[in-house]
Design an enzyme around this catalytic site. Structure first.
Site, PDB file in Angstrom:
ATOM      1  N   LEU A 124       0.825  -1.214   0.000  1.00 27.79           N
ATOM      2  CA  LEU A 124       0.000   0.000   0.000  1.00 27.79           C
ATOM      3  C   LEU A 124       0.857   1.262   0.000  1.00 27.79           C
ATOM      4  O   LEU A 124       0.799   2.073   0.910  1.00 27.79           O
ATOM      5  CB  LEU A 124      -0.963   0.004   1.192  1.00 27.79           C
ATOM      6  CG  LEU A 124      -2.067   1.039   1.048  1.00 27.79           C
ATOM      7  CD1 LEU A 124      -3.114   0.576   0.067  1.00 27.79           C
ATOM      8  CD2 LEU A 124      -2.696   1.357   2.396  1.00 27.79           C
ATOM      9  N   GLY A 125       1.683   1.379  -1.041  1.00 29.24           N
ATOM     10  CA  GLY A 125       2.372   2.656  -1.246  1.00 29.24           C
ATOM     11  C   GLY A 125       1.406   3.572  -1.990  1.00 29.24           C
ATOM     12  O   GLY A 125       0.203   3.298  -2.085  1.00 29.24           O
TER      13      GLY A 125
ATOM     14  N   ILE B 219       1.125   4.090  -5.149  1.00 25.95           N
ATOM     15  CA  ILE B 219       0.514   3.505  -6.356  1.00 25.95           C
ATOM     16  C   ILE B 219      -0.597   2.531  -5.965  1.00 25.95           C
ATOM     17  O   ILE B 219      -1.705   2.582  -6.508  1.00 25.95           O
ATOM     18  CB  ILE B 219       1.584   2.829  -7.246  1.00 25.95           C
ATOM     19  CG1 ILE B 219       2.600   3.878  -7.735  1.00 25.95           C
ATOM     20  CG2 ILE B 219       0.925   2.141  -8.442  1.00 25.95           C
ATOM     21  CD1 ILE B 219       3.806   3.314  -8.480  1.00 25.95           C
TER      22      ILE B 219
ATOM     23  N   THR C 179       2.153  -4.637 -11.873  1.00 19.05           N
ATOM     24  CA  THR C 179       2.852  -3.516 -12.531  1.00 19.05           C
ATOM     25  C   THR C 179       4.061  -3.099 -11.692  1.00 19.05           C
ATOM     26  O   THR C 179       4.543  -1.979 -11.825  1.00 19.05           O
ATOM     27  CB  THR C 179       1.907  -2.292 -12.714  1.00 19.05           C
ATOM     28  OG1 THR C 179       1.347  -1.957 -11.438  1.00 19.05           O
ATOM     29  CG2 THR C 179       0.802  -2.558 -13.695  1.00 19.05           C
TER      30      THR C 179
ATOM     31  N   ARG D 110       7.401  -5.280 -10.188  1.00 18.41           N
ATOM     32  CA  ARG D 110       8.600  -5.867 -10.787  1.00 18.41           C
ATOM     33  C   ARG D 110       8.302  -7.335 -11.072  1.00 18.41           C
ATOM     34  O   ARG D 110       7.686  -8.026 -10.242  1.00 18.41           O
ATOM     35  CB  ARG D 110       9.802  -5.754  -9.840  1.00 18.41           C
ATOM     36  CG  ARG D 110      10.409  -4.368  -9.731  1.00 18.41           C
ATOM     37  CD  ARG D 110      11.074  -3.918 -11.042  1.00 18.41           C
ATOM     38  NE  ARG D 110      11.673  -2.592 -10.963  1.00 18.41           N
ATOM     39  CZ  ARG D 110      11.061  -1.464 -11.346  1.00 18.41           C
ATOM     40  NH1 ARG D 110       9.835  -1.488 -11.823  1.00 18.41           N
ATOM     41  NH2 ARG D 110      11.700  -0.307 -11.275  1.00 18.41           N
TER      42      ARG D 110
ATOM     43  N   GLU E 101      12.607  -9.826 -18.098  1.00 21.98           N
ATOM     44  CA  GLU E 101      12.250  -8.793 -19.053  1.00 21.98           C
ATOM     45  C   GLU E 101      13.367  -8.536 -20.054  1.00 21.98           C
ATOM     46  O   GLU E 101      14.525  -8.456 -19.632  1.00 21.98           O
ATOM     47  CB  GLU E 101      12.006  -7.498 -18.254  1.00 21.98           C
ATOM     48  CG  GLU E 101      10.733  -6.820 -18.587  1.00 21.98           C
ATOM     49  CD  GLU E 101      10.371  -5.795 -17.527  1.00 21.98           C
ATOM     50  OE1 GLU E 101       9.767  -6.176 -16.516  1.00 21.98           O
ATOM     51  OE2 GLU E 101      10.733  -4.626 -17.720  1.00 21.98           O
TER      52      GLU E 101
ATOM     53  N   HIS F  44       6.183  -3.145 -19.894  1.00 20.62           N
ATOM     54  CA  HIS F  44       6.675  -2.237 -18.849  1.00 20.62           C
ATOM     55  C   HIS F  44       6.409  -0.773 -19.234  1.00 20.62           C
ATOM     56  O   HIS F  44       7.316   0.064 -19.215  1.00 20.62           O
ATOM     57  CB  HIS F  44       8.171  -2.474 -18.570  1.00 20.62           C
ATOM     58  CG  HIS F  44       8.571  -2.063 -17.181  1.00 20.62           C
ATOM     59  ND1 HIS F  44       9.588  -2.664 -16.476  1.00 20.62           N
ATOM     60  CD2 HIS F  44       8.084  -1.098 -16.348  1.00 20.62           C
ATOM     61  CE1 HIS F  44       9.723  -2.090 -15.290  1.00 20.62           C
ATOM     62  NE2 HIS F  44       8.810  -1.137 -15.197  1.00 20.62           N
TER      63      HIS F  44
ATOM     64  N   ALA G  37       3.725   0.978 -17.818  1.00 17.16           N
ATOM     65  CA  ALA G  37       2.749   1.550 -16.879  1.00 17.16           C
ATOM     66  C   ALA G  37       2.993   3.036 -16.613  1.00 17.16           C
ATOM     67  O   ALA G  37       2.054   3.800 -16.418  1.00 17.16           O
ATOM     68  CB  ALA G  37       2.741   0.768 -15.568  1.00 17.16           C
TER      69      ALA G  37
HETATM   70  C1  DGY Z   1       9.646   2.604 -12.098  1.00 18.65           C
HETATM   71  O1  DGY Z   1       9.831   3.823 -12.146  1.00 18.65           O
HETATM   72  O2  DGY Z   1      10.190   1.894 -11.256  1.00 18.65           O
HETATM   73  C2  DGY Z   1       8.689   2.029 -13.062  1.00 18.65           C
HETATM   74  O3  DGY Z   1       8.783   0.654 -13.119  1.00 18.65           O
HETATM   75  C3  DGY Z   1       8.871   2.631 -14.431  1.00 18.65           C
HETATM   76  O4  DGY Z   1       7.753   2.295 -15.183  1.00 18.65           O
END
Ligand code: DGY
Length: 326
Positions: free
Chosen positions: A154-155, A157, A236, A238, A267, A285, A287
């Site tokens: 729960l950061g 994002i 979204t 890692r 990746e 990748h 997002a």
């Molecule tokens: C980040 O900034 O860590 C993101 O993965 C980039 O999309």
């Protein structure tokens, strides 16, 4: 003598403008990840390194230049950098938090809807001319309203995704994190639960955790087996936080309903079989790939550099203890 900045890939111009007058700037401008050889050459030359999440900044790279003043990562995640070693060498490592929160939360929300409503499958089918007339049973997906979203991590994002899903669609929110957030709980009627409970009870699970030794394969065979058969997994954060091979097996066996992934374990390679599955939505990748976010990231990454070069602490330093050593 103007300080020298090496940038390992093309980034939006706006950030570079801050550097133009006061620094010498070299940008690696080929459309590919910089080779180890070119990276070493650039690091040897520069005072400040602005690197991408695809660059492995390990001991060898750090040791190339004993006078390196800062490693400014063009990303919020920094698992590509040996932080412990950079800290030992007294080099501040900075990142770009905050400015990509909305972009990543929006993309995650798009993935949630895309996988639940089978958007990629639908797109493929109609393009291939394989659709008949309207059919009552064609491509039935899953409604989100009143379902349960489980947020792992729960950061900003994770909270942003919960906000969008709760306020605009009316999902119920469960979350798991290393700490509780009572304000968040009140605002979104969210419930803090154990990881196992979240896996068992959620209809949609979204991952927003950093990649650490403790989070590698956090979701593996066992975790996947706890999920509902009708549940979807979205990532979204890692790639390696999910055991991708185990996920492919779970998806093949329809042990879970589907997955939407923006990040991958190796990746940009996909685990064998993943690309062939219909019940997945995949993005490369991207997002944070909005003009707004990537521009703001370039401004922040360069501001971090200018702060350190002028003898100040950069606002977003992931190893602030280095400043005490100076
Ligand atoms: C980040 O900034 O860590 C993101 O993965 C980039 O999309």
């Amino acid at each position: 003598m103007k300080p020298k900045i090496f940038i390992t890939g093309k980034i939006p111009e706006k950030g570079l403008k801050f550097l133009q007058d006061s620094c010498q700037v070299k940008v690696y401008s080929k459309n590919q990840v910089i080779s180890q050889k070119e990276l070493i050459k650039g690091v040897k030359w520069c005072d400040a390194l602005l690197c991408l999440l695809t660059d492995k900044i390990n001991k060898k790279i750090v040791d190339v230049n004993p006078n390196l003043k800062i490693i400014s990562n063009y990303a919020v995640g920094y698992n590509n950098i040996d932080i412990k070693y950079a800290t030992k060498k007294g080099i501040p490592v900075t990142n770009t938090p905050g400015v990509l929160t909305d972009a990543v939360a929006e993309h995650t929300f798009a993935l949630l809807l895309a996988v639940a409503r089978r958007i990629s499958e639908s797109d493929k089918l109609i393009r291939a001319g394989k659709c008949n007339d309207w059919e009552p049973m064609l491509l039935l997906g899953s409604q989100m309203k009143s379902k349960t979203l489980g947020v792992i991590g729960l950061g900003k994002i994770g909270a942003g995704v919960a906000e969008r899903a709760h306020k605009s669609i009316g999902v119920n929110v469960l979350y798991h994190d290393i700490k509780r957030n009572s304000k968040f709980e009140r605002e979104y009627k969210a419930k803090f639960v154990s990881l196992n409970d979240l896996l068992k009870k959620s209809d949609f699970i979204t991952l927003h955790i950093p990649l650490l030794p403790s989070t590698k394969h956090l979701i593996g065979k066992k975790g996947l087996s706890m999920m509902k058969k009708t549940a979807y997994l979205i990532n979204t954060s890692r790639g390696p936080v999910i055991d991708e091979e185990a996920l492919v097996q779970a998806l093949k066996r329809k042990q879970i309903a589907g997955a939407a992934l923006d990040v991958f374990e190796n990746e940009p390679k996909l685990s064998p079989g993943l690309a062939k599955l219909d019940n997945v939505v995949l993005t490369p990748h991207t997002a944070s790939a909005t003009v707004e976010a990537r521009t703001a990231m370039s401004e922040l990454a360069t501001k971090n550099i200018l702060a350190v070069l002028s003898g100040k602490k950069a606002e977003f330093t992931v190893n602030p203890e280095v400043y005490r050593k100076r």
